[in-house]
Design an enzyme around this catalytic site. Structure first.
Site, PDB file in Angstrom:
ATOM      1  N   GLY A 174      27.425  38.590  24.569  1.00 27.39           N
ATOM      2  CA  GLY A 174      26.777  39.552  25.446  1.00 27.39           C
ATOM      3  C   GLY A 174      26.702  40.952  24.876  1.00 27.39           C
ATOM      4  N   ARG A 218      27.014  45.243  25.110  1.00 26.78           N
ATOM      5  CA  ARG A 218      28.099  46.185  25.400  1.00 26.78           C
ATOM      6  C   ARG A 218      27.895  46.871  26.746  1.00 26.78           C
ATOM      7  NH1 ARG A 218      31.368  48.375  21.102  1.00 26.78           N
ATOM      8  NH2 ARG A 218      31.001  47.332  19.106  1.00 26.78           N
ATOM      9  N   ALA A 242      29.246  41.795  38.783  1.00 25.80           N
ATOM     10  CA  ALA A 242      30.121  40.681  38.394  1.00 25.80           C
ATOM     11  C   ALA A 242      31.018  41.009  37.216  1.00 25.80           C
ATOM     12  CB  ALA A 242      29.279  39.440  38.075  1.00 25.80           C
ATOM     13  N   GLY A 243      30.818  42.158  36.578  1.00 26.27           N
ATOM     14  CA  GLY A 243      31.722  42.626  35.552  1.00 26.27           C
ATOM     15  C   GLY A 243      31.703  41.826  34.268  1.00 26.27           C
ATOM     16  N   HIS A 294      45.907  42.664  42.415  1.00 24.83           N
ATOM     17  CA  HIS A 294      45.888  42.025  41.095  1.00 24.83           C
ATOM     18  C   HIS A 294      44.843  42.665  40.188  1.00 24.83           C
ATOM     19  CE1 HIS A 294      45.949  38.943  38.011  1.00 24.83           C
ATOM     20  NE2 HIS A 294      46.973  38.380  38.618  1.00 24.83           N
ATOM     21  N   HIS A 338      28.085  43.486  33.648  1.00 25.79           N
ATOM     22  CA  HIS A 338      27.193  43.106  34.739  1.00 25.79           C
ATOM     23  C   HIS A 338      27.493  44.062  35.894  1.00 25.79           C
ATOM     24  CE1 HIS A 338      25.660  40.839  38.167  1.00 25.79           C
ATOM     25  NE2 HIS A 338      24.962  40.104  37.322  1.00 25.79           N
ATOM     26  N   PRO A 339      26.497  44.629  36.543  1.00 23.65           N
ATOM     27  CA  PRO A 339      26.746  45.707  37.525  1.00 23.65           C
ATOM     28  C   PRO A 339      27.658  45.325  38.681  1.00 23.65           C
ATOM     29  CG  PRO A 339      24.460  44.939  37.600  1.00 23.65           C
ATOM     30  CD  PRO A 339      25.063  44.379  36.368  1.00 23.65           C
TER      31      PRO A 339
END
Length: 299
Positions: free
Chosen positions: A163, A165, A171-172, A82, A168-169
């Protein structure tokens, strides 16, 4: 009257039961919220949780689940059929009782702001919360997935709604929004040829000229070695389930392929299934409100 909001967060984890148990325990621990259901798929490597509660409780539950997912799920190690861009990939808020879509939009913005402020996870607002027309469609927002997001966020039109640009390293990025109820519905084929499922999905989805209220993609269920047409039916009355099933059967025949089963993911409105039963049973003059026993008992 008690206000009720449904929340259906999707997590990019469908294989690690310890993580799923922790998420379930977190959901059950929030006052004013009930965990109705959760289901997982190992091939998709994805889980769908369904919660209902008052607006404050459901907002708190959504945040806590996103926080825990960011601690437990590392997208740099994630694989699955997915598409995904976040450990908590999507958080939709759905009006259930004495709540408007506008109120759910407000909840989505509050949660998105808090997720950025406390977790440093950027987010896009989608569906009825979208700030721009091109952000209404989740598939458009998620295009590029986790691996392509660092570059996408630097494009002129794709700054996050909340947030910086940068992803999160681990958690995306998360999509957060308000929407009406949908049915997550899959159709399985007796072939392992992914190209066939993709071709059928392209034929039936609204964005390619198919059914207006159908979002579809082709995926391979590696654990079963079969291809699947995976769908979100965003308006099951405008495009009923039986219609897409019959269309998929019709398209599959050109490839010498059969439909071998279907799947409902998570919870679904009863009417979506009763409409299909009415069609296949060829019931004449059926009155859903009057002739369904449960409607009288629960109404």
């Amino acid at each position: 009257m008690t206000k009720l909001v449904e929340c259906v967060p999707n997590f990019s984890e469908g294989r690690d039961q310890e993580v799923l148990d922790a998420l379930a325990a977190q959901a059950r621990g929030v006052a004013g919220v009930t965990l109705l259901d959760y289901s997982s798929d190992q091939s998709h490597n994805r889980s769908v949780f369904t919660l209902v509660g008052d607006p404050d409780g459901i907002a708190e539950a959504a945040f806590r689940l996103c926080e825990l997912a960011s601690e437990k799920i590392d997208l740099t190690k994630h694989t699955g059929a997915h598409p995904r861009m976040g450990a908590t990939d999507v958080i939709p808020f759905i009006p259930v009782k004495d709540v408007t879509v506008a109120e759910c939009v407000a909840i989505s913005k509050t949660v998105a702001e808090r997720i950025w402020r406390e977790l440093a996870i950027p987010s896009f607002l989608y569906e009825d919360s979208a700030t721009r027309p091109e952000r209404q469609n989740l598939a458009t927002v998620r295009k590029g997935q986790f691996e392509g997001m660092p570059e996408k966020l630097l494009q002129d039109d794709w700054a996050p709604d909340y947030g910086a640009r940068q992803v999160h390293p681990t958690a995306g990025v998360t999509a957060i929004g308000a929407r009406m109820p949908l049915v997550a519905f899959n159709v399985n084929l007796d072939t392992s040829d992914l190209a066939i499922a993709k071709a059928i999905a392209k034929t039936i989805r609204g964005s390619s000229g198919g059914y207006k209220h159908c979002k579809a993609l082709g995926v391979l269920l590696e654990d079963r070695d079969i291809a699947q047409v995976s769908m979100n039916m965003v308006n099951f009355e405008g495009t009923p389930l039986y219609r897409v099933v019959e269309a998929i059967k019709f398209e599959a025949r050109r490839y010498g392929v059969r439909v071998i089963g279907t799947e409902v993911v998570g919870l679904t409105p009863a009417k979506a299934l009763i409409d299909a039963a009415e069609y296949y049973l060829q019931i004449e003059g059926f009155d859903y409100g009057r002739q369904v026993l449960e409607n009288h008992l629960l109404g």
